[in-house]
Design an enzyme around this catalytic site. Structure first.
Site, PDB file in Angstrom:
ATOM      1  N   HIS A  97      10.380  36.880   1.152  1.00 55.77           N
ATOM      2  CA  HIS A  97      10.613  35.477   0.750  1.00 55.77           C
ATOM      3  C   HIS A  97      10.021  34.589   1.849  1.00 55.77           C
ATOM      4  CE1 HIS A  97      12.417  32.126  -1.180  1.00 55.77           C
ATOM      5  NE2 HIS A  97      13.698  32.348  -0.964  1.00 55.77           N
ATOM      6  N   HIS A 151       3.663  36.882  -6.584  1.00 54.17           N
ATOM      7  CA  HIS A 151       4.788  35.988  -6.808  1.00 54.17           C
ATOM      8  C   HIS A 151       5.490  36.401  -8.089  1.00 54.17           C
ATOM      9  CE1 HIS A 151       7.151  32.332  -7.115  1.00 54.17           C
ATOM     10  NE2 HIS A 151       6.883  32.172  -5.832  1.00 54.17           N
ATOM     11  N   ASP A 200       2.656  31.245   1.329  1.00 58.14           N
ATOM     12  CA  ASP A 200       2.789  31.760   2.690  1.00 58.14           C
ATOM     13  C   ASP A 200       1.503  32.332   3.256  1.00 58.14           C
ATOM     14  OD1 ASP A 200       5.502  31.211   3.194  1.00 58.14           O
ATOM     15  OD2 ASP A 200       6.061  32.791   1.799  1.00 58.14           O
TER      16      ASP A 200
HETATM   17  N1  CMC Z   1       0.689  43.609  -2.109  1.00 58.45           N
HETATM   18  C1  CMC Z   1       0.391  44.705  -2.842  1.00 58.45           C
HETATM   19  N2  CMC Z   1       0.911  44.984  -4.033  1.00 58.45           N
HETATM   20  C2  CMC Z   1       1.784  44.099  -4.538  1.00 58.45           C
HETATM   21  C3  CMC Z   1       2.136  42.927  -3.852  1.00 58.45           C
HETATM   22  C4  CMC Z   1       1.557  42.693  -2.599  1.00 58.45           C
HETATM   23  N3  CMC Z   1       1.852  41.590  -1.906  1.00 58.45           N
HETATM   24  N4  CMC Z   1       3.027  42.231  -4.582  1.00 58.45           N
HETATM   25  C5  CMC Z   1       3.232  42.946  -5.703  1.00 58.45           C
HETATM   26  N5  CMC Z   1       2.485  44.072  -5.662  1.00 58.45           N
HETATM   27  C6  CMC Z   1       2.384  45.104  -6.712  1.00 58.45           C
HETATM   28  C7  CMC Z   1       3.636  45.957  -6.744  1.00 58.45           C
HETATM   29  O1  CMC Z   1       3.507  47.073  -5.894  1.00 58.45           O
HETATM   30  C8  CMC Z   1       3.675  46.336  -8.216  1.00 58.45           C
HETATM   31  O2  CMC Z   1       2.711  47.332  -8.418  1.00 58.45           O
HETATM   32  P1  CMC Z   1       2.988  48.505  -9.510  1.00 58.45           P
HETATM   33  O3  CMC Z   1       3.013  47.807 -10.837  1.00 58.45           O
HETATM   34  O4  CMC Z   1       1.848  49.446  -9.322  1.00 58.45           O
HETATM   35  O5  CMC Z   1       4.306  49.117  -9.134  1.00 58.45           O
HETATM   36  C9  CMC Z   1       3.173  45.078  -8.914  1.00 58.45           C
HETATM   37  O6  CMC Z   1       2.335  44.411  -7.958  1.00 58.45           O
HETATM   38  C10 CMC Z   1       4.278  44.129  -9.361  1.00 58.45           C
HETATM   39  O7  CMC Z   1       5.025  43.772  -8.199  1.00 58.45           O
HETATM   40  P2  CMC Z   1       6.580  43.538  -8.165  1.00 58.45           P
HETATM   41  O8  CMC Z   1       7.103  44.089  -6.869  1.00 58.45           O
HETATM   42  O9  CMC Z   1       7.224  44.014  -9.433  1.00 58.45           O
HETATM   43  O10 CMC Z   1       6.645  41.972  -8.164  1.00 58.45           O
HETATM   44  P3  CMC Z   1       7.919  41.096  -7.847  1.00 58.45           P
HETATM   45  O11 CMC Z   1       7.874  39.944  -8.755  1.00 58.45           O
HETATM   46  O12 CMC Z   1       9.171  41.900  -7.860  1.00 58.45           O
HETATM   47  O13 CMC Z   1       7.698  40.650  -6.323  1.00 58.45           O
HETATM   48  C11 CMC Z   1       7.020  39.437  -4.432  1.00 58.45           C
HETATM   49  C12 CMC Z   1       7.239  39.393  -5.943  1.00 58.45           C
HETATM   50  C13 CMC Z   1       6.681  38.045  -3.938  1.00 58.45           C
HETATM   51  C14 CMC Z   1       8.329  39.868  -3.741  1.00 58.45           C
HETATM   52  C15 CMC Z   1       5.897  40.447  -4.106  1.00 58.45           C
HETATM   53  O14 CMC Z   1       4.697  40.033  -4.729  1.00 58.45           O
HETATM   54  C16 CMC Z   1       5.689  40.619  -2.621  1.00 58.45           C
HETATM   55  O15 CMC Z   1       6.378  41.414  -1.984  1.00 58.45           O
HETATM   56  N6  CMC Z   1       4.716  39.851  -2.008  1.00 58.45           N
HETATM   57  C17 CMC Z   1       4.515  39.922  -0.583  1.00 58.45           C
HETATM   58  C18 CMC Z   1       5.547  39.081   0.128  1.00 58.45           C
HETATM   59  C19 CMC Z   1       5.275  37.601  -0.042  1.00 58.45           C
HETATM   60  O16 CMC Z   1       4.159  37.133   0.147  1.00 58.45           O
HETATM   61  N7  CMC Z   1       6.347  36.828  -0.334  1.00 58.45           N
HETATM   62  C20 CMC Z   1       6.262  35.380  -0.451  1.00 58.45           C
HETATM   63  C21 CMC Z   1       6.500  34.899  -1.842  1.00 58.45           C
HETATM   64  S1  CMC Z   1       6.059  33.175  -2.037  1.00 58.45           S
HETATM   65  C22 CMC Z   1       7.135  32.301  -1.023  1.00 58.45           C
HETATM   66  C23 CMC Z   1       8.523  32.281  -1.548  1.00 58.45           C
HETATM   67  O17 CMC Z   1       8.810  31.405  -2.365  1.00 58.45           O
HETATM   68  O18 CMC Z   1       9.311  33.146  -1.161  1.00 58.45           O
END
Ligand code: CMC
Length: 448
Positions: free
Chosen positions: A275, A314, A370
């Protein structure tokens, strides 16, 4: 039942194939059904009834809200109806804070009064310094901010009056005013520098920069480009509807705990690297990558799930994060003053390659807010430990607006999700001398 003008009803018919019975459920606001309407779906009269399992609330709305609108497919973000692009271009953070909290842009006299109120509440009780002094020399600034924000609850015990509108407003002013002071004090404590007290003639961001960076001079005046850039970054971070930390604010607030402890809990949720801690994680990741030539090897690790590309992805935005586009423009203005940050080349190349790689295209992974904010913060002289703190300061306005909306919402109650129990059925206590063997016969986990 929801009915249209022409007499037709918006309903959903659900057939339970276990019993062959049909159930009609109302559809509200276009495409929303109420989970409680599923409770009537039962096999036996004494069954609990149907419910939804939605880990991480990926498809469950916990509230109606009139504060922030996001269309994740189109990359739209609006506060109280106003597009983020217009707000970032034409307002100040305190105007946006007022808009978020009150629902309308302030007229000049409302804004003057709000700015004055915030300005004159920036001081904190001297004993807060003792709270900060208790931390170890290397304490993370975010940990200190979380704790000192919770400590405000003990100084403002009237804040427990959460049902009193006037009292709530006083706490909102206090929080918006004092969080930057606590953040700056945490930074000075981390650096071993004497605290710099607020200066009331400075703007919100100039005062914050002064408390952070003034050393050995009588007057510190930040560069106006950097002061404005920070204000724009604050505007972009003011609210983002029902994310993890806002949900924490609402969950804590729903027990009628005071807003300072609720804010502290929200900050804790924000602190995580998935986050608001992502901006810090991005910089650490860029540091690990080190050079543009190392990017392909790093991206291979990401595709093999050994690494995450921090600052990408996201839950809601599946096209692009509109805040990231504005931030990129702000970065150009900042780098004209500070010189180009050496991590920018790595970040730009990472973005270029990632946007063309199938792995990222298939998963709709784009830079989020971010990805570039940390690079700007670093160019402005902030250490990485301050990055999540810089997110928490403006988000305070959003958290408080969401908290008040919750308090005033007659539909809301104490938050209390259900669970699907998958543990053991009842089993007999095992005395110490008989423990350590296999799971006792007949005591198997419930299978759902
Ligand atoms: N790098 C590589 N792969 C990713 C990433 C990433 N940053 N984010 C998602 N994926 C992949 C994930 O492994 C999954 O792959 P698969 O379908 O093969 O299993 C797919 O994309 C879907 O991801 P998810 O984990 O189901 O997505 P989510 O909606 O649960 O997570 C997130 C959203 C923001 C937590 C995630 O994208 C992440 O961890 N990003 C990196 C951390 C980040 O930059 N966070 C800041 C968010 S914006 C500021 C805020 O408001 O917090």
């Amino acid at each position: 039942m929801a009915s249209k003008d022409n007499g037709e009803r918006d309903t959903l018919t659900i057939r339970d194939n276990r019993t062959g019975k049909d159930y009609e459920v109302d559809i509200h606001e276009g495409d929303v059904i109420r989970s409680m309407d599923l409770r009537n779906i039962k096999v036996h009269e004494d069954d609990f009834g149907m419910m939804c399992l939605d880990p991480a609330s990926t498809n469950t709305a916990s509230t109606r809200s009139a504060i922030t609108f996001i269309d994740g497919d189109k990359g739209i973000l609006r506060y109280r109806g106003y597009p983020i692009e217009q707000l970032a271009e034409r307002t100040t953070f305190l105007e946006v804070a007022y808009l978020t909290l009150k629902g309308e842009l302030p007229d000049q006299s409302q804004l003057d009064a709000f700015v004055e109120d915030v300005t004159f509440h920036t001081y904190v009780h001297e004993n807060i310094l003792k709270v900060l002094d208790g931390f170890r020399y290397d304490a993370h600034a975010m940990g200190m901010l979380i704790s000192s924000t919770a400590a405000l609850s003990t100084f403002y015990q009237d804040s427990k009056n959460v049902r009193d509108a006037e009292c709530r407003w006083v706490q909102m002013i206090r929080a918006v005013a004092k969080i930057p002071t606590l953040a700056a004090f945490a930074f000075r404590r981390h650096r071993g520098l004497p605290y710099v007290y607020p200066e009331n003639e400075l703007s919100y961001t100039a005062n914050f920069l002064n408390m952070l960076f003034r050393i050995g001079v009588k007057e510190y005046r930040p560069n106006p480009v950097l002061e404005r850039a920070l204000d724009v970054l604050f505007i972009l971070h003011a609210d983002h509807e029902q994310n993890c930390s806002t949900t924490a604010m609402r969950v804590i607030g729903s027990s009628e705990a005071d807003p300072f402890v609720a804010l502290s809990g929200s900050m804790a949720a924000l602190y995580g690297p998935l986050h608001g801690g992502a901006n810090e994680a991005v910089l650490r990741m860029l540091g690990r990558i080190g050079r543009v030539e190392n990017i392909p090897a790093f991206l291979d690790k990401v595709k093999n799930k050994e690494e995450k590309l921090m600052g990408f992805g996201h839950r809601v935005y599946k096209a692009y994060d509109p805040r990231a586009s504005i931030i990129k423009r702000t970065a150009d203005e900042v780098f004209e003053v500070t010189g180009r940050n050496h991590f920018l080349d790595i970040a730009l190349e990472l973005e270029r390659i990632a946007l063309n790689e199938q792995y990222f295209i298939d998963r709709n992974l784009y830079p989020n807010v971010d990805f570039y904010s940390g690079i700007i913060y670093q160019a402005m002289g902030f250490p990485v430990e301050m990055f999540p703190v810089l997110f928490a300061i403006p988000r305070t306005a959003g958290w408080l607006a969401q908290w008040e909306e919750l308090i005033l919402d007659p539909e809301q109650k104490i938050a209390r999700p259900r669970q699907v129990y998958v543990g053991f059925e009842e089993r007999n206590f095992v005395p110490m001398e008989e423990r350590g063997g296999e799971v006792s016969a007949g005591a198997q986990p419930v299978v759902v």
